[in-house]
Design a protein around this motif. Structure first.
Motif, PDB file in Angstrom:
ATOM      1  N   LEU A  90       0.832  -1.210   0.000  1.00  0.00           N
ATOM      2  CA  LEU A  90       0.000   0.000   0.000  1.00  0.00           C
ATOM      3  C   LEU A  90       0.864   1.258   0.000  1.00  0.00           C
ATOM      4  O   LEU A  90       0.499   2.264  -0.619  1.00  0.00           O
ATOM      5  CB  LEU A  90      -0.942  -0.007   1.199  1.00  0.00           C
ATOM      6  N   ALA A  91       2.014   1.220   0.654  1.00  0.00           N
ATOM      7  CA  ALA A  91       2.907   2.379   0.694  1.00  0.00           C
ATOM      8  C   ALA A  91       3.503   2.687  -0.681  1.00  0.00           C
ATOM      9  O   ALA A  91       3.921   3.813  -0.939  1.00  0.00           O
ATOM     10  CB  ALA A  91       4.034   2.148   1.693  1.00  0.00           C
ATOM     11  N   ARG A  92       3.510   1.722  -1.591  1.00  0.00           N
ATOM     12  CA  ARG A  92       4.105   1.891  -2.915  1.00  0.00           C
ATOM     13  C   ARG A  92       3.072   1.988  -4.034  1.00  0.00           C
ATOM     14  O   ARG A  92       3.416   2.159  -5.195  1.00  0.00           O
ATOM     15  CB  ARG A  92       5.041   0.709  -3.197  1.00  0.00           C
ATOM     16  N   ALA A  93       1.801   1.875  -3.686  1.00  0.00           N
ATOM     17  CA  ALA A  93       0.737   1.729  -4.679  1.00  0.00           C
ATOM     18  C   ALA A  93       0.295   3.022  -5.351  1.00  0.00           C
ATOM     19  O   ALA A  93      -0.433   2.980  -6.343  1.00  0.00           O
ATOM     20  CB  ALA A  93      -0.479   1.052  -4.043  1.00  0.00           C
ATOM     21  N   GLY A  94       0.685   4.175  -4.823  1.00  0.00           N
ATOM     22  CA  GLY A  94       0.238   5.430  -5.429  1.00  0.00           C
ATOM     23  C   GLY A  94      -1.152   5.844  -5.009  1.00  0.00           C
ATOM     24  O   GLY A  94      -1.786   6.666  -5.670  1.00  0.00           O
ATOM     25  N   LEU A  95      -1.622   5.302  -3.912  1.00  0.00           N
ATOM     26  CA  LEU A  95      -2.934   5.670  -3.377  1.00  0.00           C
ATOM     27  C   LEU A  95      -2.795   6.886  -2.471  1.00  0.00           C
ATOM     28  O   LEU A  95      -1.682   7.266  -2.093  1.00  0.00           O
ATOM     29  CB  LEU A  95      -3.510   4.501  -2.578  1.00  0.00           C
ATOM     30  N   VAL A  96      -3.903   7.493  -2.096  1.00  0.00           N
ATOM     31  CA  VAL A  96      -3.868   8.582  -1.134  1.00  0.00           C
ATOM     32  C   VAL A  96      -3.193   8.044   0.133  1.00  0.00           C
ATOM     33  O   VAL A  96      -3.576   6.998   0.649  1.00  0.00           O
ATOM     34  CB  VAL A  96      -5.290   9.099  -0.820  1.00  0.00           C
ATOM     35  N   GLY A  97      -2.158   8.715   0.581  1.00  0.00           N
ATOM     36  CA  GLY A  97      -1.418   8.277   1.747  1.00  0.00           C
ATOM     37  C   GLY A  97      -0.206   7.408   1.441  1.00  0.00           C
ATOM     38  O   GLY A  97       0.588   7.126   2.329  1.00  0.00           O
ATOM     39  N   SER A  98      -0.067   6.956   0.189  1.00  0.00           N
ATOM     40  CA  SER A  98       1.103   6.164  -0.184  1.00  0.00           C
ATOM     41  C   SER A  98       2.331   7.054  -0.263  1.00  0.00           C
ATOM     42  O   SER A  98       2.236   8.234  -0.594  1.00  0.00           O
ATOM     43  CB  SER A  98       0.900   5.504  -1.558  1.00  0.00           C
ATOM     44  N   LYS A  99       3.489   6.484   0.014  1.00  0.00           N
ATOM     45  CA  LYS A  99       4.742   7.234  -0.060  1.00  0.00           C
ATOM     46  C   LYS A  99       5.332   7.225  -1.459  1.00  0.00           C
ATOM     47  O   LYS A  99       6.136   8.088  -1.805  1.00  0.00           O
ATOM     48  CB  LYS A  99       5.747   6.655   0.928  1.00  0.00           C
ATOM     49  N   GLU A 100       4.957   6.234  -2.257  1.00  0.00           N
ATOM     50  CA  GLU A 100       5.485   6.117  -3.618  1.00  0.00           C
ATOM     51  C   GLU A 100       4.382   5.700  -4.569  1.00  0.00           C
ATOM     52  O   GLU A 100       3.351   5.175  -4.153  1.00  0.00           O
ATOM     53  CB  GLU A 100       6.600   5.068  -3.665  1.00  0.00           C
ATOM     54  N   SER A 101       4.622   5.916  -5.861  1.00  0.00           N
ATOM     55  CA  SER A 101       3.705   5.485  -6.908  1.00  0.00           C
ATOM     56  C   SER A 101       4.495   4.680  -7.931  1.00  0.00           C
ATOM     57  O   SER A 101       4.997   5.217  -8.920  1.00  0.00           O
ATOM     58  CB  SER A 101       3.035   6.689  -7.581  1.00  0.00           C
ATOM     59  N   LYS A 102       4.612   3.385  -7.662  1.00  0.00           N
ATOM     60  CA  LYS A 102       5.424   2.536  -8.526  1.00  0.00           C
ATOM     61  C   LYS A 102       4.808   2.345  -9.910  1.00  0.00           C
ATOM     62  O   LYS A 102       5.524   2.112 -10.880  1.00  0.00           O
ATOM     63  CB  LYS A 102       5.682   1.185  -7.856  1.00  0.00           C
TER      64      LYS A 102
END
Length: 156
Positions: A124-136
């Motif tokens: 979830l942290a890499r998914a590019g969602l609201v609150g994610s740290k990254e957008s892979k």
């Protein structure tokens, strides 16, 4: 997070590129974020993409290989989350090796948007969602498009 030191990719000259996204179906919330990030990056440079869904990450390479025959770039998106068996290692290795082989054999850039995570939180942290740290999904798309433009220039 491994995003430290990531380059800023400026994309110019993407007009006319044909792009496909191949995305696995497991882990719907994470996949929605990855696909959304890829589609947003493509919209920003004026490129439309064909979206093809596959069952899981293991199926990404064979479909990417077919799409690479008719597209200038393919974005491969998936997520594999570690479980309690060696299955994680086998699927990660097969998908990664397969996508690398597709890129080299076809000469078509394959955006590597395959998350290999220990748990849902990392995905979830890499998914590019609201609150994610990254957008892979975005990062994989930018890398593939940039490479496709470079190859087009080299081949001209």
């Amino acid at each position: 997070m491994s995003g430290h030191g990531a380059p800023t990719i400026q994309i110019e000259g993407a007009d006319g590129l044909t792009v496909a996204i191949v995305a696995s179906s497991w882990h719907t919330e994470v996949m929605d974020g990855l696909v959304g990030g890829a589609e947003a990056a493509l919209r920003e440079v004026g490129v439309e993409a064909t979206l093809v869904r596959v069952a899981g990450s293991f199926e990404l390479p064979v479909v990417a290989a077919e799409l690479a025959r008719t597209h200038d770039a393919v974005i491969a998106l998936g997520v594999i989350i570690r479980g309690g068996t060696p299955h994680f290692e086998y699927v990660c290795a097969a998908a990664t090796d397969g996508l690398s082989r597709v890129a080299l054999d076809s000469g078509t850039p394959i955006g590597f948007g395959l998350l290999t995570c220990d748990d849902d939180e990392q995905a979830l942290a890499r998914a590019g969602l609201v609150g994610s740290k990254e957008s892979k999904g975005r990062e994989a798309t930018e890398a593939a498009i940039s490479t496709a433009i470079t190859l087009r220039r080299l081949r001209a």
